[in-house]
Design an enzyme around this catalytic site. Structure first.
Site, PDB file in Angstrom:
ATOM      1  N   CYS A   2       0.828  -1.198   0.000  1.00  0.00           N
ATOM      2  CA  CYS A   2       0.000   0.000   0.000  1.00  0.00           C
ATOM      3  C   CYS A   2       0.862   1.248   0.000  1.00  0.00           C
ATOM      4  CB  CYS A   2      -0.902   0.013   1.219  1.00  0.00           C
ATOM      5  SG  CYS A   2      -2.049  -1.377   1.282  1.00  0.00           S
ATOM      6  N   ARG A  27       3.179  -0.358  -5.196  1.00  0.00           N
ATOM      7  CA  ARG A  27       2.894  -0.866  -3.856  1.00  0.00           C
ATOM      8  C   ARG A  27       1.470  -1.388  -3.722  1.00  0.00           C
ATOM      9  NH1 ARG A  27       6.865   0.184  -0.523  1.00  0.00           N
ATOM     10  NH2 ARG A  27       8.296   1.889  -0.931  1.00  0.00           N
ATOM     11  N   TRP A  75      -3.364  -2.782  -1.670  1.00  0.00           N
ATOM     12  CA  TRP A  75      -3.323  -4.213  -1.976  1.00  0.00           C
ATOM     13  C   TRP A  75      -3.980  -4.912  -0.797  1.00  0.00           C
ATOM     14  CZ3 TRP A  75      -1.981  -6.477  -6.488  1.00  0.00           C
ATOM     15  CH2 TRP A  75      -1.924  -7.859  -6.508  1.00  0.00           C
ATOM     16  N   ASN A 101      -1.666   1.487   6.449  1.00  0.00           N
ATOM     17  CA  ASN A 101      -0.904   0.324   6.001  1.00  0.00           C
ATOM     18  C   ASN A 101      -0.686  -0.589   7.196  1.00  0.00           C
ATOM     19  OD1 ASN A 101      -0.633   1.442   3.472  1.00  0.00           O
ATOM     20  ND2 ASN A 101       1.480   2.093   3.755  1.00  0.00           N
ATOM     21  N   GLY A 102      -0.664  -1.888   6.971  1.00  0.00           N
ATOM     22  CA  GLY A 102      -0.382  -2.820   8.050  1.00  0.00           C
ATOM     23  C   GLY A 102      -1.527  -3.780   8.292  1.00  0.00           C
ATOM     24  N   GLU A 487      21.615 -20.445   5.089  1.00  0.00           N
ATOM     25  CA  GLU A 487      21.387 -19.093   4.577  1.00  0.00           C
ATOM     26  C   GLU A 487      22.243 -18.066   5.316  1.00  0.00           C
ATOM     27  OE1 GLU A 487      19.768 -15.646   2.734  1.00  0.00           O
ATOM     28  OE2 GLU A 487      20.138 -17.724   2.131  1.00  0.00           O
ATOM     29  N   LYS A 491      24.975 -15.583   3.499  1.00  0.00           N
ATOM     30  CA  LYS A 491      24.956 -14.129   3.581  1.00  0.00           C
ATOM     31  C   LYS A 491      26.315 -13.590   3.996  1.00  0.00           C
ATOM     32  CE  LYS A 491      21.183 -13.031   1.989  1.00  0.00           C
ATOM     33  NZ  LYS A 491      21.466 -14.158   1.109  1.00  0.00           N
ATOM     34  N   GLU A 494      29.018 -14.094   1.081  1.00  0.00           N
ATOM     35  CA  GLU A 494      28.849 -13.385  -0.178  1.00  0.00           C
ATOM     36  C   GLU A 494      29.044 -11.880  -0.055  1.00  0.00           C
ATOM     37  OE1 GLU A 494      25.012 -13.948  -2.001  1.00  0.00           O
ATOM     38  OE2 GLU A 494      23.932 -13.691  -0.127  1.00  0.00           O
ATOM     39  N   HIS A 510      30.710 -35.550  12.843  1.00  0.00           N
ATOM     40  CA  HIS A 510      31.195 -36.394  11.757  1.00  0.00           C
ATOM     41  C   HIS A 510      32.202 -35.669  10.871  1.00  0.00           C
ATOM     42  CE1 HIS A 510      28.460 -39.633  12.701  1.00  0.00           C
ATOM     43  NE2 HIS A 510      27.448 -38.768  12.735  1.00  0.00           N
ATOM     44  N   LYS A 609      22.863  -9.827  -9.596  1.00  0.00           N
ATOM     45  CA  LYS A 609      21.542 -10.030  -9.002  1.00  0.00           C
ATOM     46  C   LYS A 609      20.785 -11.152  -9.683  1.00  0.00           C
ATOM     47  CE  LYS A 609      18.256  -9.053  -6.156  1.00  0.00           C
ATOM     48  NZ  LYS A 609      18.426  -9.438  -4.754  1.00  0.00           N
TER      49      LYS A 609
END
Length: 614
Positions: A2, A27, A75, A101-102, A487, A491, A494, A510, A609
């Protein structure tokens, strides 16, 4: 997704508001509206379903004049896209109007309370509870600012609100709670602006004030005052935004990656919008075009992805198998097509790709096409190849992600997989209505939980100062948070160029345990869940070998604080929500370590990207 725009000053408000909404249309585009205060003291609300041009045509046919107004592109979250559910929303007498919004997590209780007092609701939205609360407090004798403050204190969850009242035609009042969306106040000469993001008002002013969580601004054409929701006046910093588009887009942030990390409460809200009925727990994924019979016929899901999206898929595997009871395999797109894989018509392939153009993932999708396998995609870019190829799709709805290292698209894709798993579970009858309602309640809390974690940013910055000189890290996780460890390590490597390895905690003995010494920090994801005792064992093993242990733990866990060198706390949460929230500290830690090392955070060396070559 929104967008909000507000204006007060000598000029006509409507053209400024509509033009600002155009800058924010990405948005939200299921409806739009404006509310403008006329010189005769009445507020006119004009709303239209669909994209913004529908509203523009309506206003061109019958202009709305006035010098104070607010506007919104929507939205949907609560209530289907319709004129009655479009913003702005007005009180019963039309004297108070709000845009928002929210997600108001306790809106059902508030609505029932207001209805018991005789309030008649004209929409299905959670937003309408706000305007009726404000009107109730004003009817009790409070001015607009105090009424908004008191109403805001009744709300649970992350919110951004702007309100106007015909009784006080000289002001707007804006509030921010948590991180559901930004609130920027633009400073002009004898005029002022309010917007949910900088591009909406940048052509009018480059001097902006940004509200922090639990702050409110009272804005008149002569200036503004900012208070905490406790009523304490504050003097916020005025930011001078350069006119160039890149700097403007970054706003108050140093890097795009930092901005995108902090956008996640809003992006998580956005990816939930219009897809969850928070009262019934029903999931709505209309773009999949799936019948109950088709859902019940699915034998297996094969998820294909690359990089960060692959780790997201590993978390999705837990969700599909637990909630929908569908066996799931997760494959690297770059390897899948070279295996002559077994796929059939009773299988479904799910492709996860932020850009929708990753060539390895597209190649795997071609295999599914050739085998007449049902094909779905989770993508962030509308109109991308992965979206067009699929039989059905789910949009991440996060807005543009510019930083090369994915942050908000990663967490959004996990939410999308949870929605898909719940959707399949409902169609297949593998989850009960009460379970569905509980999962919906958990999802409603998600943006606010994310905001709570991000509010602790100084903790991660200070810890990064102590850790940035190490050259090797080990990340350990178990169960649904083993992929979170993967992940987190990705991060760090990279963007900071530190060697980091994610590993299943139970496998440490192990092999990797041989690496642990005083030069190997070990980050353990040790939340109070079904594998907590096992993770405590890993912490003790690392400490006994002189490892520097950083524990990601549940708030209130004092036991682990006795064992680890550093503890990063996150709120207590449900099992399926935990990988989303647990990822945020790892993003912040990696970001601050990279900054301390002087790395190019937004454009790491050798990375791009969207990988469009094999």
């Amino acid at each position: 997704m929104c967008g909000i725009v507000g204006y007060i000053g000598p000029r006509q408000a409507t053209p400024i508001i509509v033009n600002g909404l155009k800058k924010l249309e990405y948005r939200g585009y299921d409806s739009a509206g404006v509310a403008v205060l006329h010189e005769n003291g009445a507020i006119t609300v004009r709303r239209q379903v669909g994209k913004l041009h529908n509203l523009s045509e309506d206003i061109e046919a019958a202009p709305v004049e006035g010098h104070l107004g607010i506007g919104h592109t929507r939205w949907a979250t609560h209530g289907v896209p319709s004129q009655r559910n479009a913003h702005p929303h007005a009180s019963m007498d039309g004297s108070v109007v709000v845009v928002h919004n929210g997600i108001i997590e306790n809106f059902r209780e508030l609505r029932e309370e207001l209805e018991a007092e005789g309030v008649e609701f004209s929409s299905d939205t959670d937003t309408e509870t706000v305007v009726h609360l404000i009107e109730r407090f004003m009817s009790s004798g409070y001015d607009l600012a105090e009424a908004v403050r008191r109403a805001a204190l009744r709300l649970e969850g992350a919110q951004a609100i702007v309100a106007i009242s015909a009784r006080e035609p000289d002001k707007l009042v804006a509030v921010r709670i948590g991180n559901a969306g930004g609130v920027a106040v633009g400073l002009g000469e004898d005029e002022m602006f309010v917007a949910s993001d900088i591009p909406a008002i940048l052509e009018h002013t480059r001097k902006l004030v940004f509200l922090e969580s639990r702050q409110m601004a009272v804005v008149t054409r002569d200036g503004y005052r900012v208070f905490t929701l406790d009523g304490k006046p504050i003097n916020p910093e005025i930011h001078d935004i350069p006119w160039d588009p890149v700097s403007a887009a970054k706003g108050e942030y140093r890097h795009f990656m930092q901005k995108e990390i902090f956008e996640q409460p809003r992006s998580l809200t956005d990816t939930l919008r219009g897809r969850v009925d928070f009262r019934t727990g029903e999931i709505m994924l209309n773009d999949l075009q799936l019948t109950p019979e088709e859902a019940k016929s699915i034998r297996r899901i094969v998820t294909v992805a690359c990089g960060t999206s692959y780790y997201s898929g590993l978390i999705g595997k837990f969700m599909f198998e637990s909630l929908a009871r569908i066996p799931t395999e997760v494959e690297y797109g770059s390897e899948y097509r070279y295996r002559d894989p077994i796929l059939g018509k009773e299988d479904a392939m799910l492709a996860i790709t932020q850009s929708g153009e990753t060539v390895d993932t597209l190649a795997a999708m071609e295999v599914a096409k050739d085998r007449s396998t049902r094909l779905w995609s989770i993508v962030n870019v509308i109109g991308s190849q992965a979206m067009r190829m699929a039989d059905g799709y789910i949009l991440m709805q996060t807005g543009p992600e510019i930083g090369v290292a994915s942050t908000k698209a990663y967490t959004a894709s996990i939410v999308d997989q949870m929605l898909l798993a719940l959707y399949l579970g409902q169609l297949r009858g593998t989850i009960t209505p009460e379970q569905a309602r509980q999962h919906a309640r958990d999802l409603a809390h998600l943006p606010d939980l994310a905001g709570q974690v991000l509010d602790n940013d100084p903790i991660y910055r200070n810890l990064a100062a102590k850790l940035h000189r190490y050259e090797n890290f080990l990340y350990l996780g178990r169960g649904i948070n083993y992929p979170t460890a993967l992940e987190g390590a990705l991060k760090l490597k990279e963007i900071s160029y530190i060697h980091a390895e994610g590993y299943p905690a139970g496998e440490m003995k192990h092999g990797p345990i041989a690496l642990i010494d005083e030069n190997m920090p070990v980050l353990t994801i040790a939340l109070q869940d079904e594998v907590y005792d096992k993770m405590i064992s890993q912490v003790e093993q690392a400490k006994s070998r002189d490892g520097v242990v950083i524990a990601l733990a549940t708030e209130g866990d004092t036991f682990i604080a006795e064992k680890a060198d550093h503890v990063l706390y996150v709120p207590k949460m449900s099992r399926f929500i935990s990988p989303i929230i647990a990822t945020l500290p790892l993003q912040l830690l990696a970001y601050h370590i990279a900054v301390w090392r002087g790395a190019d955070v937004d454009q790491p060396r050798n990375l791009a990207k969207s990988v469009t070559v094999e």
